[in-house]
Design a protein around this motif. Sequence first.
Motif, mmCIF file in Angstrom:
data_model
loop_
_atom_site.group_PDB
_atom_site.id
_atom_site.type_symbol
_atom_site.label_atom_id
_atom_site.label_comp_id
_atom_site.label_asym_id
_atom_site.label_seq_id
_atom_site.Cartn_x
_atom_site.Cartn_y
_atom_site.Cartn_z
ATOM 1 N N PHE A 199 19.051 17.678 13.643
ATOM 2 C CA PHE A 199 20.276 16.876 13.582
ATOM 3 C C PHE A 199 19.958 15.399 13.787
ATOM 4 N N ASP A 200 19.056 15.104 14.722
ATOM 5 C CA ASP A 200 18.694 13.710 15.010
ATOM 6 C C ASP A 200 17.882 13.073 13.886
ATOM 7 N N GLU A 201 17.219 13.899 13.062
ATOM 8 C CA GLU A 201 16.390 13.367 11.976
ATOM 9 C C GLU A 201 17.210 12.991 10.750
ATOM 10 N N MET A 202 18.457 13.393 10.700
ATOM 11 C CA MET A 202 19.273 13.151 9.507
ATOM 12 C C MET A 202 19.366 11.673 9.140
ATOM 13 N N PRO A 203 19.584 10.745 10.092
ATOM 14 C CA PRO A 203 19.665 9.325 9.709
ATOM 15 C C PRO A 203 18.382 8.789 9.086
ATOM 16 N N GLN A 204 17.234 9.366 9.446
ATOM 17 C CA GLN A 204 15.965 8.901 8.875
ATOM 18 C C GLN A 204 15.934 9.071 7.358
ATOM 19 N N PHE A 205 16.683 10.057 6.878
ATOM 20 C CA PHE A 205 16.691 10.330 5.436
ATOM 21 C C PHE A 205 18.035 9.975 4.811
ATOM 22 N N ASP A 206 18.784 9.121 5.511
ATOM 23 C CA ASP A 206 20.091 8.664 5.015
ATOM 24 C C ASP A 206 21.015 9.833 4.705
ATOM 25 N N VAL A 207 20.997 10.815 5.575
ATOM 26 C CA VAL A 207 21.831 12.005 5.409
ATOM 27 C C VAL A 207 22.819 12.067 6.563
ATOM 28 N N ALA A 208 24.068 12.372 6.265
ATOM 29 C CA ALA A 208 25.093 12.490 7.301
ATOM 30 C C ALA A 208 25.591 13.934 7.350
ATOM 31 N N PRO A 209 25.913 14.424 8.534
ATOM 32 C CA PRO A 209 26.421 15.794 8.632
ATOM 33 C C PRO A 209 27.774 15.929 7.951
ATOM 34 N N ASP A 210 28.017 17.088 7.361
ATOM 35 C CA ASP A 210 29.313 17.360 6.756
ATOM 36 C C ASP A 210 29.963 18.546 7.464
ATOM 37 N N ALA A 211 31.039 19.046 6.902
ATOM 38 C CA ALA A 211 31.760 20.151 7.534
ATOM 39 C C ALA A 211 30.863 21.376 7.673
ATOM 40 N N LEU A 212 30.007 21.628 6.675
ATOM 41 C CA LEU A 212 29.123 22.787 6.741
ATOM 42 C C LEU A 212 28.126 22.659 7.886
ATOM 43 N N SER A 213 27.690 21.429 8.172
ATOM 44 C CA SER A 213 26.763 21.220 9.287
ATOM 45 C C SER A 213 27.391 21.681 10.593
ATOM 46 N N LEU A 240 35.212 12.441 14.034
ATOM 47 C CA LEU A 240 34.315 11.718 13.130
ATOM 48 C C LEU A 240 34.967 11.425 11.788
ATOM 49 N N GLY A 241 36.102 12.039 11.523
ATOM 50 C CA GLY A 241 36.767 11.814 10.242
ATOM 51 C C GLY A 241 36.040 12.445 9.077
ATOM 52 N N ILE A 242 35.241 13.475 9.338
ATOM 53 C CA ILE A 242 34.538 14.185 8.268
ATOM 54 C C ILE A 242 35.565 14.891 7.385
ATOM 55 N N PRO A 243 35.433 14.787 6.068
ATOM 56 C CA PRO A 243 36.384 15.489 5.188
ATOM 57 C C PRO A 243 36.539 16.947 5.618
ATOM 58 N N PHE A 244 37.758 17.293 6.004
ATOM 59 C CA PHE A 244 37.981 18.610 6.601
ATOM 60 C C PHE A 244 38.087 19.668 5.519
ATOM 61 N N CYS A 245 37.657 20.863 5.887
ATOM 62 C CA CYS A 245 37.679 21.992 4.960
ATOM 63 C C CYS A 245 38.180 23.220 5.708
ATOM 64 N N VAL A 246 38.939 24.064 5.016
ATOM 65 C CA VAL A 246 39.487 25.264 5.650
ATOM 66 C C VAL A 246 38.387 26.199 6.123
ATOM 67 N N THR A 247 37.167 26.054 5.575
ATOM 68 C CA THR A 247 36.073 26.924 5.996
ATOM 69 C C THR A 247 35.736 26.744 7.473
ATOM 70 N N THR A 248 36.018 25.559 8.020
ATOM 71 C CA THR A 248 35.775 25.345 9.451
ATOM 72 C C THR A 248 36.700 26.232 10.278
ATOM 73 N N LEU A 249 37.964 26.320 9.891
ATOM 74 C CA LEU A 249 38.897 27.203 10.595
ATOM 75 C C LEU A 249 38.506 28.665 10.401
ATOM 76 N N GLN A 250 38.032 28.998 9.202
ATOM 77 C CA GLN A 250 37.579 30.371 8.961
ATOM 78 C C GLN A 250 36.358 30.706 9.811
ATOM 79 N N SER A 251 35.484 29.712 9.982
ATOM 80 C CA SER A 251 34.311 29.922 10.839
ATOM 81 C C SER A 251 34.737 30.148 12.284
#
Length: 708
Positions: A199-213, A240-251
């Motif tokens: 998770f901490d390495e994500m900024p090194q590769f210009d990657v941001a966590p999303d709902a699936l993360s 964080l204002g990450i685009p929300f997805c119903v899959t998070t509630l399903q999870s």
Amino acid sequence: MNALLLQSPLSPIQRAATTIAEPRDQKLLSLLRERKTEEAWNAYTHSTHLPNPTCLSRLVSQLSYQNTLSSLTRAQSIVTRLRHERQLHRLDANCLGLLAVAATKAGHTLYAASVLRSMIRSGYLPHVKAWTAVVARLSSAPDDGPVEALKLFRSVTRRLRKLPDKDMAAASHPDTTAINAVLNACANLGDAKAFLQVFDEMPQFDVAPDALSYNTMIKLCCKIGRKDLLLFVLERVLQLGIPFCVTTLQSLVSAYVEFGDLETAEKLVQAMREQRRDICWVLRECSNLEYSSGNESDYDSNNDEDEDCVFEKLLPNLVDQSGNEAEPPLLPKGYAPNTRTYTTLMKGYMNAGRVSDTVRMLEAMRRQDDKGSHPDHVSYTTVVSALVKVGSMDRAREVLAEMTRIGVPANLITYNILLKGYCKQLQINKAKELLKEMVDDAGIQPDVVSYNILIDGCILVDDSAGALSFFNEMRARGIAPTKISYTTLMKAFAYSGQPKLAHKVFNEMDNDPRVKVDLIAWNMLVEGYCKLGLVEEAKKVVQKMKESGLHPDASTYGSLANGIALARKPGEALLLWNEVKERCEMRKKGEKSDSSVPPLKPDGGLLDTLADICVRAAFFRKALEIVACMEENGIAPNKTKFTRIYVEMHSRMFTSKHASRARQDRRTERKRAAEAFKFWLGLPNSYYDGSEWRLEPMEGYGSTSDSA
């Protein structure tokens, strides 16, 4: 697919060889350019020389791109030939990446991983889509799959960091999909520290966590038993204002079901039905109710400080206690439950044995106005599974018939569940009829799981010949056996008193590159010999197991103990107990050792069998050591049984008046141990004065006998 080769520039001669085909390669290259792959393959097989790198790479690429088993086999044969001739450098990174993807799709994940590792060692960096496909498959694979996924990810990122300019290998850089695949491996391992590191390495590769993360983080919380963190994951996503997805509630619904907290799962689903946006508030109320009921103390007893530190970094809102008093964040809008949501709740009812609730949920889904909430084949299969679990096979078949009638076709999983139900009820003939119906009427071909179920069913009715027949039929259909297939067939032969046949199956499994021999297979082989009292053969197997890098567990030792009892070799029991005791003491001390042998947690069956052997053989000193070990591990010894054995076999010990003085002296220590054992049983003995006693170790005491 682009890829990068990191090596020194080619010489002019090498460059000419790769760009200008020799006249004899012109025909092959022309066929490849016209994408006549079959004709190109025939030309390659009939060629007396090795084509140039351009032709070889294109041929492997086109064969891999076809995504068929035969084309994959052909591509692999080219790689094998080049490896034997030390010419692998003729293949470029693009074709090797395509080969890895094709192998992954065909289920040959270990081969795909080996191809990628070979590429990295040779200086290649595979395209991110290639190595992500392999990592994703490994992350959910059995055995060491998640561990290998992490290793492969580390290999790629380590090479990327060594580049002077990160833009040199932009096509190989991990993206969000790749990172999520690695996070899934960490979650499946239950490794919170590794999860944080990735998770901490994500900024090194210009990657941001999303709902699936964060959905994967919910999975991690389930894996390590941290239900208390689920609410904080949801709130963090909203903060964080990450685009929300119903899959998070399903999870979340799935997580509460997995924890067995159906009450919270029901409240969450009901809140979704009401299109409520204050889901966080609903979950807070459920959490407060749970903590007030006294469950918080149970969690604190298992709390781990390092784990808490990890989640404080992953979920900063966990540290901010003032957030609990503030208004919880709201969902961007209301999210209605769908078929997946309801089916997940149904599975919770099924797991809890609430069959009537499972069926009622199906009926309720049918009456929904929203077609997105109507039951699908997974919903019906859940009901079938619930009925099968309680033995209602007729009702389960009625549900299957209804699926056909309303146009919701059953799938392979549905039929496999029914097959397992018939086998569990020892109705093998009905299972065979269902298999025929599945193939002939439904047009569904059985898979390896189907045959594993049938093989296991044959074991339940003591039909080893039938088990072998299904195993051979499976292979005749071109279905590759899995680890379970081999071990189940071994079980059939072991239980029917045919350990040599079990050993043949084991050897075949050991030679199969698609499977990995594990401790279960070794234990099944040991048990096969021990069931006949063939202790020496079993000990040889255990020795080979140790040489392979695996160590016996309680099951291994339990089989050996049973074999020793059957063979009536009490001296072997003493040797076995010494080894068990040594490993138990390693666990008791809790100290880190340089030894590669792990500590052992014994079970009641193993210790009871060893104690039984020692009592029958009058090895009372060792028997006392074993029962002491049982009590230390919270296992209650069966004093009634041991008292009966002592009275029946040893109540007249040491009563002979005609023994010589020398013989009586030699028996002194054994008599003392017998008296101590009688004291433990509560029988009249020389210690019966009410005072505490302790049997001190005797100087010079032997390890294989209770005699002085």
